[in-house]
Design a protein around this motif. Structure first.
Motif, PDB file in Angstrom:
ATOM      1  N   GLN A 259      11.672   2.508   3.871  1.00 41.22           N
ATOM      2  CA  GLN A 259      13.154   2.586   3.714  1.00 41.22           C
ATOM      3  C   GLN A 259      13.355   4.110   4.181  1.00 41.22           C
ATOM      4  O   GLN A 259      12.519   5.087   3.918  1.00 41.22           O
ATOM      5  CB  GLN A 259      13.875   2.480   2.537  1.00 41.22           C
ATOM      6  CG  GLN A 259      13.855   0.944   2.281  1.00 41.22           C
ATOM      7  CD  GLN A 259      13.912   0.838   0.531  1.00 41.22           C
ATOM      8  OE1 GLN A 259      14.265   1.365  -0.152  1.00 41.22           O
ATOM      9  NE2 GLN A 259      13.154  -0.494   0.130  1.00 41.22           N
TER      10      GLN A 259
ATOM     11  N   ILE B 185       8.148  -4.529  -4.783  1.00 47.29           N
ATOM     12  CA  ILE B 185       7.118  -3.811  -4.509  1.00 47.29           C
ATOM     13  C   ILE B 185       6.264  -3.416  -5.430  1.00 47.29           C
ATOM     14  O   ILE B 185       4.773  -3.275  -5.335  1.00 47.29           O
ATOM     15  CB  ILE B 185       7.582  -2.933  -3.287  1.00 47.29           C
ATOM     16  CG1 ILE B 185       7.933  -3.643  -1.954  1.00 47.29           C
ATOM     17  CG2 ILE B 185       6.331  -1.860  -3.026  1.00 47.29           C
ATOM     18  CD1 ILE B 185       8.565  -2.872  -0.939  1.00 47.29           C
TER      19      ILE B 185
ATOM     20  N   PHE C 180      11.010   4.963   0.570  1.00 49.01           N
ATOM     21  CA  PHE C 180      10.453   3.932  -0.275  1.00 49.01           C
ATOM     22  C   PHE C 180       9.612   3.234   0.661  1.00 49.01           C
ATOM     23  O   PHE C 180       9.888   3.128   1.933  1.00 49.01           O
ATOM     24  CB  PHE C 180      11.338   3.256  -1.110  1.00 49.01           C
ATOM     25  CG  PHE C 180      10.615   2.295  -2.177  1.00 49.01           C
ATOM     26  CD1 PHE C 180      10.372   2.866  -3.385  1.00 49.01           C
ATOM     27  CD2 PHE C 180      10.547   0.848  -1.787  1.00 49.01           C
ATOM     28  CE1 PHE C 180       9.805   2.054  -4.361  1.00 49.01           C
ATOM     29  CE2 PHE C 180       9.919   0.004  -2.664  1.00 49.01           C
ATOM     30  CZ  PHE C 180       9.584   0.764  -4.116  1.00 49.01           C
ATOM     31  N   GLY C 181       8.576   2.413   0.286  1.00 44.11           N
ATOM     32  CA  GLY C 181       7.636   1.427   0.947  1.00 44.11           C
ATOM     33  C   GLY C 181       6.625   2.621   1.680  1.00 44.11           C
ATOM     34  O   GLY C 181       6.306   3.369   1.508  1.00 44.11           O
ATOM     35  N   PRO C 182       6.030   1.623   2.453  1.00 43.95           N
ATOM     36  CA  PRO C 182       4.501   2.367   3.134  1.00 43.95           C
ATOM     37  C   PRO C 182       4.769   3.116   4.198  1.00 43.95           C
ATOM     38  O   PRO C 182       3.452   3.876   4.552  1.00 43.95           O
ATOM     39  CB  PRO C 182       3.791   0.940   3.479  1.00 43.95           C
ATOM     40  CG  PRO C 182       4.924  -0.103   3.950  1.00 43.95           C
ATOM     41  CD  PRO C 182       5.886   0.461   2.980  1.00 43.95           C
ATOM     42  N   ALA C 183       5.734   3.414   4.687  1.00 45.84           N
ATOM     43  CA  ALA C 183       5.932   4.446   5.890  1.00 45.84           C
ATOM     44  C   ALA C 183       5.760   5.918   5.444  1.00 45.84           C
ATOM     45  O   ALA C 183       6.081   6.197   4.331  1.00 45.84           O
ATOM     46  CB  ALA C 183       7.175   4.178   6.707  1.00 45.84           C
TER      47      ALA C 183
ATOM     48  N   GLN D 286       9.402  -3.302   4.500  1.00 41.31           N
ATOM     49  CA  GLN D 286      10.309  -2.651   3.533  1.00 41.31           C
ATOM     50  C   GLN D 286      10.362  -1.084   3.406  1.00 41.31           C
ATOM     51  O   GLN D 286      10.477  -0.672   2.491  1.00 41.31           O
ATOM     52  CB  GLN D 286      10.301  -3.373   2.077  1.00 41.31           C
ATOM     53  CG  GLN D 286      11.037  -4.617   2.267  1.00 41.31           C
ATOM     54  CD  GLN D 286       9.973  -5.825   2.233  1.00 41.31           C
ATOM     55  OE1 GLN D 286       8.921  -5.540   1.504  1.00 41.31           O
ATOM     56  NE2 GLN D 286      10.280  -6.875   2.973  1.00 41.31           N
TER      57      GLN D 286
ATOM     58  N   PHE E 233       0.776  -1.180  -0.012  1.00 46.13           N
ATOM     59  CA  PHE E 233       0.079  -0.015  -0.051  1.00 46.13           C
ATOM     60  C   PHE E 233       0.761   1.212   0.098  1.00 46.13           C
ATOM     61  O   PHE E 233       1.930   1.345   0.765  1.00 46.13           O
ATOM     62  CB  PHE E 233      -0.947   0.077   1.184  1.00 46.13           C
ATOM     63  CG  PHE E 233      -2.190   0.682   0.931  1.00 46.13           C
ATOM     64  CD1 PHE E 233      -3.259   0.582   0.142  1.00 46.13           C
ATOM     65  CD2 PHE E 233      -2.218   2.262   1.249  1.00 46.13           C
ATOM     66  CE1 PHE E 233      -4.213   1.231   0.131  1.00 46.13           C
ATOM     67  CE2 PHE E 233      -3.196   3.057   1.089  1.00 46.13           C
ATOM     68  CZ  PHE E 233      -4.223   2.647   0.345  1.00 46.13           C
ATOM     69  N   PRO E 234       0.586   2.290  -0.939  1.00 41.09           N
ATOM     70  CA  PRO E 234       1.612   3.344  -1.034  1.00 41.09           C
ATOM     71  C   PRO E 234       1.477   4.371   0.298  1.00 41.09           C
ATOM     72  O   PRO E 234       0.493   4.030   1.040  1.00 41.09           O
ATOM     73  CB  PRO E 234       0.783   4.131  -2.034  1.00 41.09           C
ATOM     74  CG  PRO E 234      -0.082   3.136  -2.756  1.00 41.09           C
ATOM     75  CD  PRO E 234      -0.469   2.177  -1.835  1.00 41.09           C
ATOM     76  N   PRO E 235       2.714   4.980   0.527  1.00 42.97           N
ATOM     77  CA  PRO E 235       2.642   5.918   1.853  1.00 42.97           C
ATOM     78  C   PRO E 235       1.528   6.898   1.709  1.00 42.97           C
ATOM     79  O   PRO E 235       2.083   7.982   1.763  1.00 42.97           O
ATOM     80  CB  PRO E 235       3.947   6.214   1.910  1.00 42.97           C
ATOM     81  CG  PRO E 235       4.508   6.206   0.359  1.00 42.97           C
ATOM     82  CD  PRO E 235       3.815   5.053  -0.362  1.00 42.97           C
TER      83      PRO E 235
ATOM     84  N   ARG F  18       2.250  -3.517  -6.378  1.00 38.41           N
ATOM     85  CA  ARG F  18       1.341  -2.330  -6.470  1.00 38.41           C
ATOM     86  C   ARG F  18       0.910  -2.341  -8.059  1.00 38.41           C
ATOM     87  O   ARG F  18      -0.327  -2.192  -8.125  1.00 38.41           O
ATOM     88  CB  ARG F  18       2.206  -1.153  -6.522  1.00 38.41           C
ATOM     89  CG  ARG F  18       2.392  -0.648  -4.946  1.00 38.41           C
ATOM     90  CD  ARG F  18       3.301   0.198  -4.951  1.00 38.41           C
ATOM     91  NE  ARG F  18       3.743   0.521  -3.468  1.00 38.41           N
ATOM     92  CZ  ARG F  18       4.747   1.469  -3.122  1.00 38.41           C
ATOM     93  NH1 ARG F  18       5.241   2.389  -4.026  1.00 38.41           N
ATOM     94  NH2 ARG F  18       4.968   1.883  -1.715  1.00 38.41           N
TER      95      ARG F  18
END
Lengths: 563, 372
Positions: free
Chosen positions: B320, A417, B331-334, B318, A323-325, A421
């Motif tokens: 980053q 990833i 990068f990634g969901p954070a 993941q 899921f995108p940030p 997506r």
């Protein structure tokens, strides 16, 4: 008229010991009628009907092995210093829960076997529920009047997943603790009430001192009790409604063709029970699972790279990963992406799954009761929707392990990833289209065989020099040589062997142990088979209700089984 | 004296005339008629009453024929194997440590203790699977193949109408529909009763806003940065480009879920490209920066540091983070940067914190922007 007033030996009284005992029992409990009805219950004979049974039997394994484990497990987060058999962990501070799990693995005779058997049975339980669900979905067995049982089934699946999660968290090792931490973040992410849910579940801030005890009582009492009740209800409704069946000779909406419970079906089902138990035991002994002693006790500052949940939680993890940030922030209030990825996607999925029978009923306006199953190809839209959902699920599931895939296949993690997506959005529609085309193709081929016959592989040259392939018609043909059989929703034979083109081999390994003449005779009977016997008794296209014909004493059959 | 002596008190209550004992089939078939039927006929007769008709029976191999003998042999063999495996299981299970080597696991384990669990599983599994195969073969080879058909009944209109009449009759008799006051009170009672039960769940509820537990951590001004083993850290302890996990010097500091900090010594070339977020200019110390180790996505410890790319990776999902850019997610969901811990060095030359993190640690939650 029977009468019991005449003393002395009566007509029809049992003479054997077993008969007398049975008579005594029935005099008190009056069970002969219900028992006979149960023994006579007819079960349809198809392998795909056994998938649900596999789930039931692995649940039995779980109940038994789980009960065994409770006698040794200590659901406490009290800190202890390990001083057990496993030397590498001696002197290390850990929770009593982790210590007792180590003791089950190393100090209880056969404990490791039962622990691993329990874990494997749990994986098999959820897996068989999922496959069973897919069978029900793709054959349309959820249609009226079975929506209730579909809904119970979806609930069972969700509960089984929660039960599994609670279970693999109990050892309180590094892996499961990490999973619990992620779970806590999912609770936290819920809008408005998230922090309250989080503090309520953990009895304060993570990890607190109560969560293992709470998960334990959920895992060994509350969820299993609900599961047990729902499974009982599921089966009760199944027995009441009777099984569905695939269309075929003599099968109608108003009957069930198959084997009676006793002895054939009972023996087969018991055989499957033993095979499932045996499989769990063999896996539990031979294939290591969750070696918690290699992971160490939970520590919030530590984590292992490549950690994976049990397979059925993988898609939730995948959703959280791809899921995108996107964090919604309005006036200082946050809705983090983990809410959509780990709660929104599964919620949407299970919601759509649970409501599907209603959606289909409304959209197709098909409100009739159905007891005959559909072949997936005959309902291309539903089949394609299912393929689409399965594809989306698989993309999420693969994404749940994308770090391992990137590592093993030397791919870029970020590329994996992005695959997740983009794949989640693009692959399902492609799967829909491809499945739809395949369904249509298969449907057309069925019609083609019905019209022109089976390809025999025999090539003939006509006097004109033209080569043609000889086709074997499946039934009577009209003046143009076209078959007149209509498609009835049943499997169409497409090979000569399926219509008796080849004779059965004579049995015997070293020397023949059957008379060729006898095999020939049998083959002739089989070729006539069910159809011939039925033809002599009833019309194939009739209602299938053998209820005409007067009272049973006059050769007819009763309208209703009586109590 | 027997129980059929009707002169005893309590035994003479009603005439001992048999009523219609079972009704239905017992009217149709007298015991004499039933006695005249053979077993198959009786079986089929009972089945008909259950709506079942046996359409077709494919007989098994004739008794005594070679095929019959072979089939019997096969089935017997599987059950014999099952028994054999079961006995072997008991021997291994009980005999280990008695006349067989001990099963107990030791470091550099002996062959036997490593084999113990696999052997148990294999024997148990083989025994069970053999029983299963034996049963399936029994059905396939020794039982006649019977095809039966059973009627399926839809709901009965008669049942619906009569049941409905009984139910509605009961409701009418209760008079609830016209006794408005009573039914109203019953409704209120139902709600009140439900509320009473639900209120008991209140014992579980904890207030997450009392004392701001989600916005604060054990870190405070002057707390030393300790390693997991409790030793303090000096600026010279780490080589450039390395990372250490440190905890606050309070009791249980290394067990608190929100206290773990990664202390990073940047390489000189990283220092040149260092971008410091506004308001945090003095948070680092020399070439050292300290960030919360708890991922802002789902709370895993971020552990993998790739110093060539300046990135810290969370192994769970993941995300980053770029350590030269205020640990912002790249990068990634954070979505949020890892909060930075303000550090300095105390009189003895050890690292200490200058206060708590400027932002909540760990995963986002609803009211994180509005904490007191």
């Amino acid at each position: 008229m029977a009468t019991n007033t005449v003393p002395g030996p009566r007509v029809g009284q049992p003479t054997s010991l077993a008969g007398k005992a049975a008579f005594e029992v029935d005099d008190r409990l009056i069970v002969a009628g219900p028992v006979r009805r149960t023994l006579n219950k007819v079960f349809p004979d198809h392998w795909s009907f056994l998938l649900g049974e596999i789930a039931l039997y692995s649940f039995i394994v779980l109940l038994l092995s789980g009960t065994w484990l409770t006698f040794f497990y200590d659901a406490s987060m009290k800190e202890v210093i390990y001083d057990g058999t496993y030397a590498p962990l001696r002197g290390i501070e850990m929770s009593a829960a982790y210590e007792s799990t180590l003791n089950i693995s190393f100090d209880v005779r056969g404990g490791l076997l039962i622990r691993q058997m329990h874990h494997w049975a749990a994986l098999l339980f959820v897996a068989s529920i999922v496959v069973h669900l897919l069978r029900i979905f793709f054959t349309g067995a959820f249609r009226r009047p079975r929506e209730t049982n579909w809904f119970i089934g979806v609930t069972l699946l969700v509960l089984a997943m929660l039960e599994g999660f609670a279970g693999y968290t109990l050892p309180d090792d590094l892996l499961s603790g990490g999973g619990l931490r992620i779970f806590s973040a999912v609770f936290l992410s819920i809008p408005v009430i998230g922090t309250w849910v989080y503090f309520t579940v953990f009895g304060g801030d993570f990890p607190g001192e109560v969560i293992i005890g709470r998960l334990y009582i959920l895992h060994v009492l509350i969820i299993p009790a609900i599961l047990l009740g729902l499974i009982a209800l599921h089966l009760l409704i199944l027995v009441k409604q009777k099984h569905t069946q695939f269309p075929g000779a003599g099968r109608t909406e108003h009957n069930v063709v198959g084997n009676r419970l006793f002895p054939t079906f009972a023996a087969k089902a018991t055989g499957l029970l033993f095979i499932v138990v045996g499989l769990c035991a063999a896996l539990g002994g031979l294939v290591q699972i969750n070696p918690i002693w290699l992971l160490g006790p939970y520590n919030p500052a530590q984590v292992t790279a490549g950690s994976q949940p049990d397979w059925y939680i993988g898609f939730v993890d995948g959703g959280a990963r791809i899921f995108p940030p996107w964090e919604i922030v309005l006036w200082g209030y946050h809705i983090p992406p983990v809410f959509w990825g780990a709660l929104g996607l599964p919620g949407l999925m299970f919601g759509a799954l649970a409501l599907y029978p209603v959606l289909e009923r409304v959209l197709t306006k098909d409100t009739a009761s159905h007891h005959l199953l559909q072949r997936p190809r005959d309902v291309p839209v539903r089949t394609s929707l299912g393929a689409m959902a399965v594809t989306a699920y698989v993309v999420l599931w693969i994404s749940g392990g994308n770090d391992l895939i990137a590592d093993k296949f030397d791919l870029s993690l970020n590329a994996m990833i992005w695959f997740g997506r983009i794949g989640f959005l693009t692959l399902p529609p492609i799967a829909y289209w491809a499945t739809y085309r395949i369904c249509i193709g298969l449907e057309r081929h069925d019609r083609e065989v019905l019209e022109h016959g089976i390809e025999t592989g025999v090539i003939r040259r006509l006097p004109s020099g033209e080569f043609i392939e000889v086709h074997q018609p499946l039934g009577p043909v009209d003046e143009h040589g076209h078959g007149q059989l209509a498609y009835g929703g049943a499997s169409v034979p497409k090979k000569m062997n399926q219509v008796g083109g080849a004779r059965r081999a004579i049995r015997g390994f070293f020397k023949p142990i059957e008379e060729p003449a006898e095999v020939q005779r049998q083959a002739e009977i089989e070729a006539r088979g069910l159809e011939s016997e039925q033809a002599s008794r009833r019309e194939l296209t009739g209602s299938g209700r053998p209820s005409e014909g007067g009272r049973p004493s006059e050769g007819g059959r009763p309208q209703d089984p009586r109590d | 004296m027997s129980t059929t002596d009707h002169s005893r008190p309590g035994s003479a209550g009603g005439a001992d005339e048999p009523g219609q004992l079972h009704g239905g089939p017992d009217d149709d078939y007298s015991p004499a008629q039933l006695a005249a039927m053979d077993r198959t006929e009786l079986d089929r007769l009972g089945a008909r009453y259950d709506g079942v008709e046996v359409l077709h029976v494919e007989p098994v191999a004739p008794p005594g024929s070679p095929l019959d003998k072979k089939n019997t042999r096969q089935v017997t063999l599987w059950f014999a194997l099952a028994a054999l495996f079961a006995v072997a299981f008991v021997v291994v299970y009980a005999g280990s440590g008695w006349f067989l080597p001990t099963w107990a696991w030791t470091t550099g384990s002996s062959t036997w203790s490593a084999l113990y669990t696999p052997l148990l599983g294999a024997l148990f599994g083989l025994s069970m699977i053999s029983i299963g195969i034996g049963l399936v073969l029994y059905v396939k080879k020794l039982l006649p193949h019977e095809t039966a058909v059973q009627d399926k009944h839809d709901g009965s209109h008669f049942d619906r109408v009569t049941t409905g009449a009984t139910l509605m009759g009961g409701l009418d008799n209760s008079g609830l529909p016209r006794r408005k006051m009573l039914s109203g009170v019953l409704g209120v009672l139902g709600l009140a009763f439900g509320a009473m039960l639900v209120s008991l769940l209140g014992g579980f509820i904890k207030n997450p806003n009392k004392g701001n537990p989600l916005g604060t951590t054990p870190w405070a001004d002057g707390l030393r940065l300790l390693r997991d083993d409790g030793t303090p850290v000096r600026p010279g302890d780490q080589v450039a480009g390395s990372l250490a996990t440190v905890f606050p010097s309070v009791a249980g500091g290394n067990k608190a879920y929100d206290a773990a900090v990664i202390l990073i010594r940047l390489r000189p070339e990283q220092l040149t490209e260092l971008r410091i977020p506004a308001g945090q200019e003095d948070f680092g110390y020399g070439d050292y920066v300290a960030y919360s180790k708890i991922c802002t996505h789902a709370g895993c410890p971020v552990s993998l540091y790739e110093q060539e790319t300046n990135r810290i990776l969370c192994p769970c999902h993941q995300s980053q983070f770029d350590v030269t850019d205020g640990a912002k997610p790249v990068f990634g969901p954070a979505t949020r940067p890892l909060p930075q811990l303000p550090i300095t060095v105390d009189d003895e030359g050890y690292f200490v914190a200058r206060g708590d993190f400027p932002a909540p640690v760990g995963p986002s939650f609803w009211n994180m922007g509005r904490l007191g």
